[in-house]
Design a protein around this motif. Sequence first.
Motif, short mmCIF file in Angstrom:
data_model
loop_
_atom_site.label_atom_id
_atom_site.label_comp_id
_atom_site.label_asym_id
_atom_site.label_seq_id
_atom_site.Cartn_x
_atom_site.Cartn_y
_atom_site.Cartn_z
N ALA A 97 0.86 -1.18 0.00
CA ALA A 97 0.00 0.00 0.00
C ALA A 97 0.90 1.23 0.00
O ALA A 97 2.07 1.17 0.36
CB ALA A 97 -0.90 0.00 1.22
N VAL A 98 0.33 2.37 -0.40
CA VAL A 98 1.09 3.62 -0.41
C VAL A 98 0.16 4.76 -0.02
O VAL A 98 -1.03 4.74 -0.37
CB VAL A 98 1.74 3.88 -1.78
N SER A 99 0.69 5.73 0.69
CA SER A 99 -0.09 6.89 1.12
C SER A 99 0.79 8.13 1.04
O SER A 99 2.02 8.04 1.14
CB SER A 99 -0.58 6.69 2.57
N ASP A 100 0.15 9.28 0.86
CA ASP A 100 0.91 10.52 0.85
C ASP A 100 1.06 11.11 2.26
O ASP A 100 1.59 12.20 2.43
CB ASP A 100 0.29 11.55 -0.09
N TRP A 101 0.62 10.36 3.28
CA TRP A 101 0.75 10.81 4.66
C TRP A 101 2.15 10.45 5.18
O TRP A 101 2.31 9.66 6.09
CB TRP A 101 -0.33 10.18 5.54
N TYR A 102 3.13 11.03 4.56
CA TYR A 102 4.52 10.70 4.89
C TYR A 102 5.06 11.53 6.05
O TYR A 102 6.07 11.19 6.68
CB TYR A 102 5.42 10.90 3.66
N TYR A 159 -4.59 7.51 6.74
CA TYR A 159 -4.65 8.81 7.40
C TYR A 159 -5.66 8.77 8.54
O TYR A 159 -6.83 8.46 8.37
CB TYR A 159 -5.03 9.90 6.40
N ASP A 160 -5.18 9.08 9.73
CA ASP A 160 -6.01 9.03 10.93
C ASP A 160 -5.57 10.17 11.83
O ASP A 160 -4.87 11.07 11.40
CB ASP A 160 -5.86 7.66 11.61
N SER A 161 -5.93 10.09 13.09
CA SER A 161 -5.50 11.12 14.03
C SER A 161 -4.00 11.01 14.28
O SER A 161 -3.41 9.94 14.13
CB SER A 161 -6.25 10.97 15.36
N TYR A 162 -3.39 12.12 14.66
CA TYR A 162 -1.96 12.09 14.94
C TYR A 162 -1.67 11.14 16.10
O TYR A 162 -0.62 10.50 16.13
CB TYR A 162 -1.47 13.50 15.27
N ALA A 163 -2.59 11.02 17.03
CA ALA A 163 -2.40 10.15 18.19
C ALA A 163 -2.30 8.68 17.77
O ALA A 163 -1.39 7.96 18.21
CB ALA A 163 -3.54 10.34 19.18
N ASN A 169 -3.30 1.47 10.30
CA ASN A 169 -3.42 0.47 9.23
C ASN A 169 -2.06 0.10 8.62
O ASN A 169 -1.97 -0.18 7.43
CB ASN A 169 -4.34 0.99 8.11
N MET A 170 -1.02 0.08 9.44
CA MET A 170 0.32 -0.23 8.94
C MET A 170 0.93 -1.40 9.69
O MET A 170 0.98 -1.40 10.92
CB MET A 170 1.23 0.99 9.06
N ASN A 199 6.59 6.44 12.87
CA ASN A 199 5.47 7.37 12.87
C ASN A 199 5.73 8.48 11.87
O ASN A 199 6.75 8.48 11.18
CB ASN A 199 5.21 7.93 14.28
N THR A 200 4.82 9.43 11.81
CA THR A 200 4.90 10.48 10.80
C THR A 200 6.06 11.46 11.04
O THR A 200 6.45 12.18 10.12
CB THR A 200 3.59 11.27 10.75
#
Length: 239
Positions: A97-102, A159-163, A169-170, A199-200
């Motif tokens: 999977a890939v996301s732009d929430w890097y 993409y979810d809450s920062y907490a 989902n990783m 984490n982010t």
Amino acid sequence: MFKHQTLTLLLGTSLLLLTACQVKQASTNSASSSSQQPASQSETASSKIVSKTTTSSSTTSQAVQETTHSYTDSQKAAITHDFLNWAGQRAEVGNMAVSDWYFDHGADDPGDWYAETPDGRILVQHGEGDGRHYPIQAVGGCIFYTALDGTTGIDSQLYDSYARNYASNMDMSRPISKYLLGDNGVVYELKTGNGQTTNTEDGFALAPFSGSRNTTPTPFTVSQDTAAQQELKSLLAAY
């Protein structure tokens, strides 16, 4: 009679000496002329080398100037969007999977968020700094991973809450790669996962607007993904 013969002998000897001196002088002048000619050719060759060196230096400077480009926020968003679509197809092929929430962070801060690379620091999020410490700016990025729910390709559920962060989902027991897109046309990569939680904020640090650093982030490396490198250059060339 004896005197006449002696005078003739002396005259003959003088003539021989005079001829020898003339021959020697001609030989010396010829050698001097020959030694001067290569020196002139050497000077000409040196001039050509200097000329080529100057041209090469000028070409290099021009190439550096041509790679310097400022992108607007809307252009960065468009480039990131197109790169994510390309990355989504690559992820599906690899069952990832890939996301732009890097990148993301918690409470707001007036400083700059940046990343370390072999080419210098990359400004990821501009705060109240003056930008002098960042020779490169991030256009965008993405993150490859294995999704817990089995999603492949672009994952809109990460993409979810920062907490909760990436735990939403990783699968952190599998390889994870963050891609950071530089405005210098280079894709940088940070590999994590394989049992290491992430984490982010991983790979990034906060610098107060004074320019000093309060942390040292894990540095990104130049990605060995040649296809990704070519894709970014192609996307940047359109602007």
